[in-house]
Design an enzyme around this catalytic site. Structure first.
Site, PDB file in Angstrom:
ATOM      1  CB  THR A  22      -0.953  -0.023   1.217  1.00 47.97           C
ATOM      2  OG1 THR A  22      -1.838  -1.124   1.046  1.00 47.97           O
ATOM      3  CG2 THR A  22      -1.767   1.252   1.333  1.00 47.97           C
ATOM      4  CB  THR A  59       0.861  -3.875   6.317  1.00 51.72           C
ATOM      5  OG1 THR A  59      -0.433  -3.832   5.706  1.00 51.72           O
ATOM      6  CG2 THR A  59       1.479  -2.494   6.322  1.00 51.72           C
ATOM      7  CG  ASP A  60      -2.239  -7.625   3.528  1.00 53.92           C
ATOM      8  OD1 ASP A  60      -2.569  -6.842   4.431  1.00 53.92           O
ATOM      9  OD2 ASP A  60      -2.860  -7.719   2.447  1.00 53.92           O
ATOM     10  CB  SER A  90       2.781  -7.784   1.076  1.00 54.04           C
ATOM     11  OG  SER A  90       1.725  -7.824   1.987  1.00 54.04           O
TER      12      SER A  90
HETATM   13  N1  LIG Z   1      -1.409  -2.035   3.955  1.00 53.83           N
HETATM   14  C1  LIG Z   1      -0.952  -2.865   3.034  1.00 53.83           C
HETATM   15  O1  LIG Z   1       0.173  -2.746   2.608  1.00 53.83           O
HETATM   16  C2  LIG Z   1      -1.864  -3.989   2.602  1.00 53.83           C
HETATM   17  C3  LIG Z   1      -1.645  -4.503   1.212  1.00 53.83           C
HETATM   18  N2  LIG Z   1      -2.714  -5.414   0.869  1.00 53.83           N
HETATM   19  C4  LIG Z   1      -0.319  -5.264   1.066  1.00 53.83           C
HETATM   20  O2  LIG Z   1       0.055  -5.967   1.962  1.00 53.83           O
HETATM   21  O3  LIG Z   1       0.291  -5.165   0.023  1.00 53.83           O
END
Ligand SMILES: NC(=O)C[C@H](N)C(=O)O
Length: 328
Positions: free
Chosen positions: A22, A91-92, A60
């Site tokens: 993200t 973050t995932d 991710s």
């Molecule tokens: N906040 C994020 O980065 C979530 C995103 N779906 C990822 O992990 O790429």
């Protein structure tokens, strides 16, 4: 530069590696939702020499152990000529990459992972502040020797214990026992405090990251559906079990009949797996049947450890020793 840093002989050198997530995302032009597009710019570190790299740009959930291995190799290459490394990441699965790097890297300079929960076109875009915090942490003289770190929302976590605890909140990361440090800003001046020094840990050098390790998730009433198929195709299994590492009685004979490593983690969010219960499927009976308790690791981190140990060619008994002695 951090205000309390000893000035280095040269301008601090930061390696900034972008991998997507993200923090690099925006709404896609086709209107079908967010996708990684542009890596974030690092604001406000004028006296720092920054080398940027982007080995891939992925959401991710598309990260694999192979990408983690590629990232580890790139960090090994950049570390000797830099004072710190920052990795931007979705973050995932950020905690999985952080833990894989923790297991495979023995570089001297700090490696700091960060991400964001909001994208660049949102009013509460948290990317720039997280990135700046991560850069300060990576270049801070108190950061080396703590293993890969995760910096989000001003909290600094170690890679072993950090976990994502919220799907949308900006303070999305936590874990037991919690942050090992904190970075805040007094005006523009960063203030960094550490509360804990993680113990030095073993480093692993797997020949490959292709072992197939699957996770099964336990629930009330599970009679082992999916176990036999997973045990047949995988090289090892991790079960996110109940409480201190217990399972329904039907799982006991299935585990007794498996000669591949079966690691028992817990679906509970904190605490160790301990073989205390002696009823059929209780943790004590699973260990007697050959299962390996995952200690404090959650199922997805236990999976990466098992995959790395299998990739290094360790036997079931050697793998058991690593988990038993917390050699991770
Ligand atoms: N906040 C994020 O980065 C979530 C995103 N779906 C990822 O992990 O790429």
């Amino acid at each position: 530069m951090p205000s309390d840093a000893t000035p280095p002989a040269h301008a601090p050198r930061l390696a900034l590696i972008h991998t997507g997530g993200t923090i690099a995302s925006r709404p896609s032009p086709d209107g079908r939702g967010l996708t990684p597009q542009t890596p974030p710019a690092l604001p406000g570190l004028e006296q720092v020499e920054v080398t940027e790299a982007q080995p891939f740009s992925l959401p991710s959930p598309h990260m694999t152990p192979a990408h983690m291995g590629q990232l580890a190799a790139l960090i090994r290459e950049l570390a000797p000529t830099h004072d710190g490394v920052v990795v931007t990441h979705g973050t995932d699965t950020l905690e999985e990459t952080a833990f894989a790097l923790h297991l495979m890297l023995d570089v001297k300079v700090p490696v700091v992972l960060t991400g964001s929960m909001r994208h660049a076109e949102e009013i509460s875009w948290d990317g720039p502040a997280n990135l700046l915090d991560a850069a300060h942490v990576a270049l801070h003289p108190h950061s080396p020797g703590r293993g890969p770190l995760v910096v989000i929302g001003g909290d600094i976590f170690d890679a072993r214990t950090v976990t994502k605890i919220h799907t949308t909140a900006v303070d999305a990361f936590g874990g037991y026992p919690g942050p090992i440090g904190r970075i805040d800003r007094e005006g523009h001046v960063p203030r960094l405090h550490y509360f804990a020094m993680p113990e030095p840990r073993a480093t692993y050098h797997p020949a490959h990251l292709q072992a197939r390790v699957e996770i099964l998730y336990a629930y009330a009433g599970w009679t082992g559906e999916g176990y036999a198929e997973a045990a047949a195709r995988a090289d090892g299994l991790v079960i996110a079990a109940l409480g201190t590492g217990n399972l329904p009685a039907e799982l006991l004979p299935l585990i007794q009949g498996t000669d591949k490593p079966v690691v028992i983690a817990t679906r509970t969010h904190a605490g160790p797996v301990l073989p205390v219960y002696g009823y059929a499927g209780g943790g004590a009976t699973l260990v007697e049947a050959g299962a390996i308790p995952a200690s404090f690791l959650n199922a997805h981190k236990a999976r990466l450890l098992l995959l790395i140990l299998l990739g290094q060619g360790l036997t079931r008994e050697q793998i058991q020793t690593v988990f038993e002695r917390d050699e991770f």
